[in-house]
Design an enzyme around this catalytic site. Structure first.
Site, PDB file in Angstrom:
ATOM      1  N   ASP A   6      -0.375  -0.654  -0.090  1.00 57.47           N
ATOM      2  CA  ASP A   6      -0.839  -1.204  -0.548  1.00 57.47           C
ATOM      3  C   ASP A   6      -1.257  -2.196  -1.894  1.00 57.47           C
ATOM      4  O   ASP A   6      -2.268  -3.338  -1.413  1.00 57.47           O
ATOM      5  CB  ASP A   6      -2.712  -0.471  -0.069  1.00 57.47           C
ATOM      6  CG  ASP A   6      -2.683  -0.276   1.373  1.00 57.47           C
ATOM      7  OD1 ASP A   6      -1.809  -0.799   2.307  1.00 57.47           O
ATOM      8  OD2 ASP A   6      -3.081   0.497   1.213  1.00 57.47           O
ATOM      9  N   THR A  34       0.912   1.946  -8.816  1.00 51.93           N
ATOM     10  CA  THR A  34      -0.533   2.801  -7.790  1.00 51.93           C
ATOM     11  C   THR A  34       0.023   4.059  -7.864  1.00 51.93           C
ATOM     12  O   THR A  34      -0.266   5.051  -8.112  1.00 51.93           O
ATOM     13  CB  THR A  34      -0.491   2.057  -6.825  1.00 51.93           C
ATOM     14  OG1 THR A  34      -1.075   0.677  -6.809  1.00 51.93           O
ATOM     15  CG2 THR A  34      -0.958   2.599  -5.362  1.00 51.93           C
ATOM     16  N   MET A  42     -12.125   7.177   5.315  1.00 57.98           N
ATOM     17  CA  MET A  42     -12.158   8.035   4.688  1.00 57.98           C
ATOM     18  C   MET A  42     -11.227   8.908   3.967  1.00 57.98           C
ATOM     19  O   MET A  42     -10.713   9.031   5.604  1.00 57.98           O
ATOM     20  CB  MET A  42     -13.063   8.745   4.923  1.00 57.98           C
ATOM     21  CG  MET A  42     -13.633   9.436   3.201  1.00 57.98           C
ATOM     22  SD  MET A  42     -14.205   9.112   1.842  1.00 57.98           S
ATOM     23  CE  MET A  42     -15.440   8.472   1.875  1.00 57.98           C
ATOM     24  N   GLY A  47      10.760   0.886  -1.978  1.00 58.62           N
ATOM     25  CA  GLY A  47      10.035   1.963  -2.793  1.00 58.62           C
ATOM     26  C   GLY A  47      10.848   1.529  -4.246  1.00 58.62           C
ATOM     27  O   GLY A  47      10.997   0.479  -4.894  1.00 58.62           O
ATOM     28  N   LYS A  87       9.961  -3.698   1.518  1.00 56.63           N
ATOM     29  CA  LYS A  87       9.404  -2.962   0.904  1.00 56.63           C
ATOM     30  C   LYS A  87      11.037  -2.060   0.544  1.00 56.63           C
ATOM     31  O   LYS A  87      11.224  -1.088   1.210  1.00 56.63           O
ATOM     32  CB  LYS A  87       8.111  -2.651   0.409  1.00 56.63           C
ATOM     33  CG  LYS A  87       6.927  -3.639   0.733  1.00 56.63           C
ATOM     34  CD  LYS A  87       5.632  -2.823   0.945  1.00 56.63           C
ATOM     35  CE  LYS A  87       5.200  -1.910   1.905  1.00 56.63           C
ATOM     36  NZ  LYS A  87       5.010  -2.977   2.232  1.00 56.63           N
ATOM     37  N   GLY A 144      12.827  -1.169  -5.464  1.00 58.78           N
ATOM     38  CA  GLY A 144      12.424  -2.755  -4.963  1.00 58.78           C
ATOM     39  C   GLY A 144      12.271  -3.103  -4.528  1.00 58.78           C
ATOM     40  O   GLY A 144      11.355  -1.742  -3.216  1.00 58.78           O
TER      41      GLY A 144
END
Length: 309
Positions: free
Chosen positions: A252, A282, A11, A222, A220, A225
């Protein structure tokens, strides 16, 4: 086919603030919300929203958070038969601070995630034969990650590892079990032991990981690219321009996009396009699971010539 995600479910308790506090500093925040999260569950939601049959294997605690987290996954038609309700502990939680620019700091308290062991591998084994790809992260015990990768390898299932949060070192015996590894820049630096300040260092890092036995390396970067490398080819993948609100869950989404595309039978380059688009989209909304785009949105962007959103 289908995808199985073996990993964490938390959570997320998110505080928004004008700037992230420095050590010893108290900052007055603007907003607070609780949202379902955990890198494993986030990636399961990503693949499910992209139209793939998705199984999730992990643990929740015997508390109200656990019930709420499972209900969320089931609402998205994610198969949760592999989730164990651990009555002896609490569900995992993540304390997330997000500043106005979108940057964040995260403290994860594993709870039930930290109790994952061989019994969870037994439940995973029953599902692996139905799937094409196993997606792993490092918010659960490393021993369980290694056992899961080994089982998948023996069954011919593609193993994809998001090495986050990155340890100072992964055991060398794990690398040959990994088909695809997807660290971000900071994680890659930890794994190879040197900074990635330019293109040459990024390429060098990818080659180090390939030599350890990984088949495909995706770093990755950011808003710059990503970079990918195999033993036959390597190249940079451009980012798409978006108005960033919250970077939580972007990695993710990137992983979920790649996994979903590969499960559809697309090639690596197409899968990387999916990952780049899903990861970028996202960041345009608040939260992790709530911000992940669905298949129609991704398809519309794939079919257009637009490089910005």
């Amino acid at each position: 086919m289908s995808i199985v995600i073996f990993g964490s479910i938390n959570m997320d308790m998110i505080a928004q603030t004008p700037h992230l506090p420095q050590p010893g500093e108290t900052v007055i925040g603007d907003h607070f919300i609780t949202l379902p999260g955990g890198k494993g569950a986030n990636q399961a939601v990503a693949t499910a929203k992209l139209g793939r049959l998705t199984y999730f294997v992990g643990r929740v605690g015997g508390d109200s958070f656990g019930r709420e987290l499972l209900k969320r996954l089931e609402t998205l038609k994610i198969n949760t038969q592999g989730v164990f309700i651990d009555q002896k502990t609490f569900s995992g939680v993540a304390m997330i601070n997000v500043e106005t620019s979108g940057e964040n700091t995260i403290i994860v308290i594993p709870g039930a995630n930290g109790n994952i062991d061989e019994s969870d591998i037994t439940r995973l084994e029953k599902i692996l034969s139905k799937t094409s790809l196993l997606l792993l992260q490092l918010e659960i015990p490393l021993a369980a990650v290694e056992m899961a990768a080994r089982e998948a390898k023996e069954l011919g299932v593609t193993v994809m590892l998001d090495p986050a949060p990155a340890p100072e070192k992964l055991p060398d015996r794990l690398y040959p079990l990994i088909d695809i590894i997807t660290p971000n820049q900071n994680e890659a630096e930890k794994l190879v032991g040197f900074p990635l300040d330019n293109e040459e260092e990024i390429k060098k890092a990818a080659n180090v990981l390939l030599k350890k036995g990984v088949k495909i390396v995706v770093i990755k970067l950011g808003d710059k690219g990503a970079f990918y490398a195999t033993d036959k080819e390597q190249d940079f993948v451009p980012a798409i321009k978006v108005k960033t609100i919250d970077t939580v869950g972007a990695g993710d989404g990137f992983n979920g996009g790649i996994a979903a595309a590969l499960d559809r039978g697309l090639c690596l380059k197409e899968a990387l396009k999916w990952g780049t688009i899903v990861g970028a989209l996202t960041t345009t909304k608040e939260g992790a699971q709530t911000a992940l785009p669905d298949l129609d949105v991704v398809h519309s962007l794939l079919l257009s010539d637009n490089s910005s959103v």
